[in-house]
Every structure is written in structure tokens, then in C-alpha cells.
Design an enzyme around this catalytic site. Structure first.
Site, PDB file in Angstrom:
ATOM      1  NE  ARG A   3      -4.320  -1.014  10.485  1.00  0.00           N
ATOM      2  CZ  ARG A   3      -3.090  -0.871   9.369  1.00  0.00           C
ATOM      3  NH1 ARG A   3      -3.012   0.681   9.827  1.00  0.00           N
ATOM      4  NH2 ARG A   3      -2.138  -1.098   9.507  1.00  0.00           N
ATOM      5  NE  ARG A  18       7.400  -2.413   6.438  1.00  0.00           N
ATOM      6  CZ  ARG A  18       5.664  -1.861   6.232  1.00  0.00           C
ATOM      7  NH1 ARG A  18       5.084  -2.047   5.214  1.00  0.00           N
ATOM      8  NH2 ARG A  18       5.501  -2.227   6.900  1.00  0.00           N
ATOM      9  CE  LYS A  29      -2.898  -0.962   3.679  1.00  0.00           C
ATOM     10  NZ  LYS A  29      -1.656  -2.038   4.245  1.00  0.00           N
ATOM     11  NE  ARG A  58       6.357   0.280   9.534  1.00  0.00           N
ATOM     12  CZ  ARG A  58       5.474  -0.169   9.385  1.00  0.00           C
ATOM     13  NH1 ARG A  58       4.965   0.929   8.166  1.00  0.00           N
ATOM     14  NH2 ARG A  58       4.146   0.015   9.639  1.00  0.00           N
ATOM     15  NE  ARG A 114       1.944  -3.983  11.448  1.00  0.00           N
ATOM     16  CZ  ARG A 114       2.752  -4.063  10.161  1.00  0.00           C
ATOM     17  NH1 ARG A 114       4.608  -4.027  10.841  1.00  0.00           N
ATOM     18  NH2 ARG A 114       2.691  -2.953   9.729  1.00  0.00           N
TER      19      ARG A 114
HETATM   20  P1  AMP Z   1       0.470   0.942   9.267  1.00  0.00           P
HETATM   21  O1  AMP Z   1       2.096   2.003   9.480  1.00  0.00           O
HETATM   22  O2  AMP Z   1      -0.229   1.574   8.308  1.00  0.00           O
HETATM   23  O3  AMP Z   1       1.187  -0.468   9.304  1.00  0.00           O
HETATM   24  O4  AMP Z   1       0.597   0.762  10.831  1.00  0.00           O
HETATM   25  C1  AMP Z   1       1.784   0.945  12.424  1.00  0.00           C
HETATM   26  C2  AMP Z   1       0.337   0.745  13.345  1.00  0.00           C
HETATM   27  O5  AMP Z   1      -0.211   1.667  13.231  1.00  0.00           O
HETATM   28  C3  AMP Z   1      -0.886  -0.496  13.304  1.00  0.00           C
HETATM   29  O6  AMP Z   1      -0.226  -1.369  13.192  1.00  0.00           O
HETATM   30  C4  AMP Z   1      -1.844  -0.634  14.340  1.00  0.00           C
HETATM   31  O7  AMP Z   1      -1.547  -0.513  16.065  1.00  0.00           O
HETATM   32  C5  AMP Z   1      -1.363   1.416  14.204  1.00  0.00           C
HETATM   33  N1  AMP Z   1      -2.794   1.986  13.091  1.00  0.00           N
HETATM   34  C6  AMP Z   1      -2.101   2.465  12.165  1.00  0.00           C
HETATM   35  N2  AMP Z   1      -3.291   2.672  11.169  1.00  0.00           N
HETATM   36  C7  AMP Z   1      -4.919   2.132  11.960  1.00  0.00           C
HETATM   37  C8  AMP Z   1      -6.362   2.581  12.350  1.00  0.00           C
HETATM   38  N3  AMP Z   1      -6.491   3.097  11.218  1.00  0.00           N
HETATM   39  N4  AMP Z   1      -6.738   2.150  13.076  1.00  0.00           N
HETATM   40  C9  AMP Z   1      -6.150   1.702  14.450  1.00  0.00           C
HETATM   41  N5  AMP Z   1      -4.706   0.865  14.485  1.00  0.00           N
HETATM   42  C10 AMP Z   1      -4.358   2.312  13.285  1.00  0.00           C
END
Ligand code: AMP
Length: 252
Positions: free
Chosen positions: A117, A159, A44, A192, A203
């Protein structure tokens, strides 16, 4: 419409693009909101960067917004969820993203990466867009990137991100020209914290439980396209652009 060759905007097979906004395409009708869906590691973030380059609309990533809050009291609250691989509560996520979506740069469209999400987040978003007249000519466009679970671990574990410009690399599939260094600015690439194997597992579990049901929910309410995300990155990008144009032109 006929697409210019991908090389015209810095892409070739297996090559990362130059992130150069394409102002000609940006001059077309507004694209409206684009929601990128897919399991963590589906690509994404990479596709979002390419949509930014072509359509000159902002990328809004809740994960990036949360990471940028590090060092504040709210950032510590968010990090506690993120470091466990859990989702941040819906009310908190929506409260944080609402002012960002109301920004003047979002009027022609924007790309949501990592939001919504959950079904409550999606319903909040659809209401928010409808109330503010931001839903776009054909409603929000959803691009759902699918990748088999076998590919995912390698993608997430490999990554690497540039902390200065945000460009994403992968040690296996899109390595930088010089190991560990960003091609654009030479910064040392970082992994990360939540790409750690144990957190990756959590996750993926929360994705299955909370986010997969969202797919069917949005399929019926948006201009929805499912795209195979394990193809070479440039081919995925071509398919994503085709989906965006199809929705923008109202063909679907
Ligand atoms: P990402 O960078 O999108 O993989 O997000 C990293 C982390 O941020 C996720 O594993 C969640 O803990 C939190 N997070 C990001 N976006 C959301 C969302 N829309 N709803 C809930 N938690 C989120």
C-alpha cells in the site's frame, strides 16, 4: 486462448460465483505473484476470490491477517490503526507478511490483496520476491482496478461479509438470496467496523496520500494492467483473467 463460458465455473452476470477450484487451469504454468491494487471498495476482495477459484493459488490479504489477530496483543496494536482508518507502519506490515509469503503453498503463485500500500512496502516486496526466486516468469502481475469515487461510498457502505466463509456481498449490487444471510452457509452477515462512514473517509484520504503514488511506481516495474472495476462483476472478472493470462503467456 478461448475462455470457457463464465457459467462453467458458477458465474453469470450479476451472480456470485461458486468458489470451486478449477484444477485444469491450475495445472498450467505457474502464475507467479498477483498484486491487486485499487481504492478500498474497488472490488479487490471479490476478484481475489474468483482468482483463487480459477487458479487454485492462495489469497493473502493483509487486512484479513490483521483482523484474524484480534484478541492478541499484536492484534490490539493493529486494531488501533485500523479503527482510525490509518495505515499500519510499513516495518510491522512487512514483518507480519514475510513468513506468510514464504509458505509452501505460495510457490506456484499467490494473490496479494491490500499489500503493498506504500512505495516502501512495494520496494520491500520486489526485493523479497527477487531474492527468493518467487517473482514469477514475467515478474509480478499487477491488476489495478479503477472505480470512480461516486460509486465507492455505496460499495463500502453496502458491503457485508460472511464471518464463517468470508464470502463478500453488497446490499446494493450483490445481495444475498435471503436478506442478511450467507447463501453458502446461512451465517448472519456482518459489516466491517472500518466500513463506518467516518472511517471510510479517513481510509480514502490515506489511499490518496500514500497508495496512489504507488501506482506509477509499480507500472514501470511489473506486468501491469489497469481494469475498469465499475463494470458488472462478471465482466471485470473476465478482464482480470485475460490480464493474468496475457502476463503468464509473456505477451506483455
Ligand atoms: P483492508 O481490509 O485491506 O481494507 O485493510 C483494512 C485496514 O488494515 C486498512 O485500513 C489499514 O488500517 C490496515 N492495512 C491493511 N493492509 C495494510 C497495508 N498493506 N499497509 C498498512 N496498513 C494496512
Amino acid at each position: 486462448m478461448a475462455w470457457p463460458p463464465l457459467a462453467a465455473f458458477g458465474m453469470g452476470p450479476f451472480l456470485e460465483p461458486m468458489i470451486v477450484p478449477d484444477t485444469d487451469s491450475a495445472a498450467g504454468p505457474p502464475l507467479g505473484p498477483v498484486i491487486l491494487l485499487g481504492v478500498p471498495g474497488a472490488g479487490k476482495g471479490t476478484q481475489a476470490q474468483r482468482i483463487v477459484a480459477r487458479y487454485a493459488i492462495p489469497q493473502i490479504s493483509t487486512g484479513d491477517i490483521f483482523r484474524a489477530a484480534a484478541g492478541t496483543a499484536q492484534g490490539r496494536q493493529l486494531a488501533a490503526y485500523m479503527e482510525r482508518g490509518e495505515l499500519v507502519p510499513d516495518e510491522l506490515v512487512c514483518a507480519i507478511i514475510a513468513p506468510r509469503l514464504a509458505g509452501p503453498d505460495c510457490r506456484r503463485g499467490f494473490i496479494l490483496d491490500g499489500f503493498p500500500r506504500t512505495i516502501p512496502q512495494a520496494d520491500w516486496l520486489l526485493d523479497f520476491l527477487a531474492c527468493r526466486g518467487l517473482a514469477g516468469p514475467r515478474g509480478p502481475i499487477v491488476v489495478y482496478l479503477t472505480v470512480g469515487y461516486n460509486d465507492l461510498y455505496r460499495r463500502l457502505a453496502g458491503r457485508r461479509t460472511c464471518p464463517a466463509c468470508g464470502r463478500i456481498y453488497n446490499d446494493f449490487s450483490q445481495p444475498p438470496q435471503r436478506p442478511g444471510l450467507c447463501d453458502l452457509d446461512g451465517s448472519a452477515l456482518v459489516q466491517r467496523r472500518d466500513d463506518d462512514p467516518e472511517v471510510i473517509r479517513e481510509r480514502l484520504i490515506s489511499y490518496e496520500e500514500r497508495t496512489l503514488p504507488l501506482i506509477e511506481h509499480l507500472r514501470r516495474r511489473t506486468c501491469f494492467h489497469q481494469i475498469y472495476g465499475a463494470d458488472p462483476v462478471a465482466r471485470v472478472t473476465e478482464n482480470v483473467f485475460w490480464a493474468l493470462e496475457t502476463c503468464r503467456d509473456g505477451a506483455r
